[in-house]
Scaffold this motif. Structure first.
Motif: not given
Length: 450
Positions: A190-193, A252-258, A260-264
């Protein structure tokens, strides 16, 4: 999501309806007795099929035509709002039951919704029909639709969890399509893409706003037992588990690393997984096989890129590839005047009919998987956008398991989970506090039900 007060209203209204229809003498009839106001002039019985699916788009007209050819003694009346919205469908279904409307075949999107209505007496057990026909549910279908050893419906569509990946994004990131991987590796992908250009971010992954994506590693297939928010016996809260902890860590990792689409944004903008993936706002999503036909394009959303498929990640390297399957269930209304005819339809549809329909993967074990995949792909607008090889690999190598049916008040538990999950995602509450508070609140509800 069903709300507690709404459920209580259902209980009252539906029980009144059932009592009224019981007083009228409606009950189980034999095939020979099934005549009356629903009968046609040629003596055929008319049964009403209630669903949320659109008739033409999902080939129900073809299904019904073929069924009526095979069973000219039964006519099928299709009832749907045509909006593909199961949540709205349940509201209308409960209102119809409370109003004493004629109902015969009732569809449910999963066992949790069926369980709620079985608890209220809306569904006819089908075990006697199965015994009369002489087959075993376990031998015939992949999904187990029993509740405390009572079968209230037959499984139709089979939804196997898997990962949908934009092949172009995968290649641009220099990544290989995984045949087995962990959730840690999933987040690395996810981070690489994830890319940003001209102020717009294309995220590596997207987790939908269904609360199941708050405990998805547990719910989707980390274990064949303990997949729900209670233990399988329904007596204890099942929140403080490694799988739920990992689920929260991933979110939380997805949020922290940017990555994943932000939950907000998902919540505030009411984002949906379909446009997020098909409009290429995200590179991959974890979903289920029901979405496969759409990867080949629809009238509403054309397919502009090729989708490849990967199995559901595991907690640890070397863990077996397991997916908790779910899907549609077909039940018979307990006060139907045409139960025998209704059973004839649901038995036919959940075997031959769903294969003929060519829109979904069947739970029926005797279906030819290769033929099913070919039919589904061929029925799309741009078949070349679906990678059959990787899809077949996932379907053939994922060990399918049916989790225990959630308790009838599961919606109450999910509401509590959602409240605590939102505090973690939006207000910075830590994981330990989130798990502890949710565990305590869920247990309190369980204790109040005993």
């Amino acid at each position: 999501m069903l709300k507690k007060k709404w459920i209580q209203a259902i209980v009252v209204s539906v029980l009144v309806a059932l009592a009224t229809s019981a007083c009228s003498g409606a009950g189980g009839n034999s095939a020979a007795e099934e005549t009356g106001s629903n009968g046609s002039s040629d003596g055929a019985v008319t049964i009403k099929l209630h669903t949320w699916y659109p008739k033409k788009a999902d080939n129900w007209d073809l299904v019904i035509e073929e069924f009526e050819k095979k069973h000219p003694e039964i006519k099928v009346e299709f009832n749907s709002a045509e909006d593909n919205n199961s949540n709205e469908y349940y509201k209308k279904l409960d209102l119809a039951a409370a109003s004493g409307d004629d109902l015969d075949v009732i569809m449910f999107s999963n066992m949790a919704f069926l369980s709620q209505r079985a608890e209220l007496g809306l569904l006819e057990p089908v075990d006697t029909y199965i015994e009369k026909e002489g087959f075993s549910l376990a031998d015939e279908y992949s999904s187990d639709t029993r509740i405390k050893d009572v079968t209230y419906g037959l499984p139709g569509k089979l939804s196997t969890p898997m990962v949908f990946i934009n092949e172009s994004r995968l290649q641009e990131a220099g990544l290989e399509l995984p045949k087995e991987w962990t959730w840690d590796q999933y987040m690395e992908y996810a981070k690489a893409m994830t890319t940003t250009a001209n102020g717009k971010t294309q995220y590596g992954t997207y987790f939908h706003n269904w609360i199941q994506f708050g405990y998805f590693i547990q719910n989707m297939g980390q274990s064949t037992t303990g997949a729900n928010l209670t233990t399988d016996d329904g007596l204890k809260a099942n929140i403080d588990t490694p799988a739920i902890r990992k689920s929260l860590e991933v979110r939380l990792q997805g949020e922290r690393e940017g990555s994943a689409t932000p939950y907000s944004e998902i919540v505030s903008q009411k984002l949906n997984y379909r446009p997020q993936y098909f409009n290429q706002d995200t590179s991959m999503i974890t979903m289920a096989s029901f979405l496969v036909p759409e990867a080949g394009g629809t009238e509403q959303v054309p397919a502009t890129f090729k989708t490849v498929f990967a199995p559901l990640p595991t907690m640890n390297a070397g863990d077996p590839l397991t997916g908790n399957v779910s899907g549609d269930v077909f039940g018979i209304y307990s006060k139907s005047k045409h139960k025998e005819a209704a059973y004839t339809f649901i038995r036919w549809f959940t075997t031959e009919g769903i294969v003929l329909q060519g829109k979904n993967f069947p739970s029926w074990k005797k279906a030819d998987l290769n033929e099913v995949v070919d039919n589904i792909i061929a029925g799309t607008k741009t078949p070349e956008k679906i990678d059959k090889e990787s899809l077949m690999y996932v379907l053939e190598n994922t060990k399918q398991a049916t989790p225990a049916v959630a308790v009838p008040y599961h919606a109450e538990l999910e509401k509590v989970f959602l409240e605590e999950f939102d505090k973690m995602m939006l207000s910075g509450v830590d994981i330990d506090t989130t798990i502890r508070n949710t565990q305590e609140k869920v247990q309190k509800i369980i204790d109040s039900k005993q």
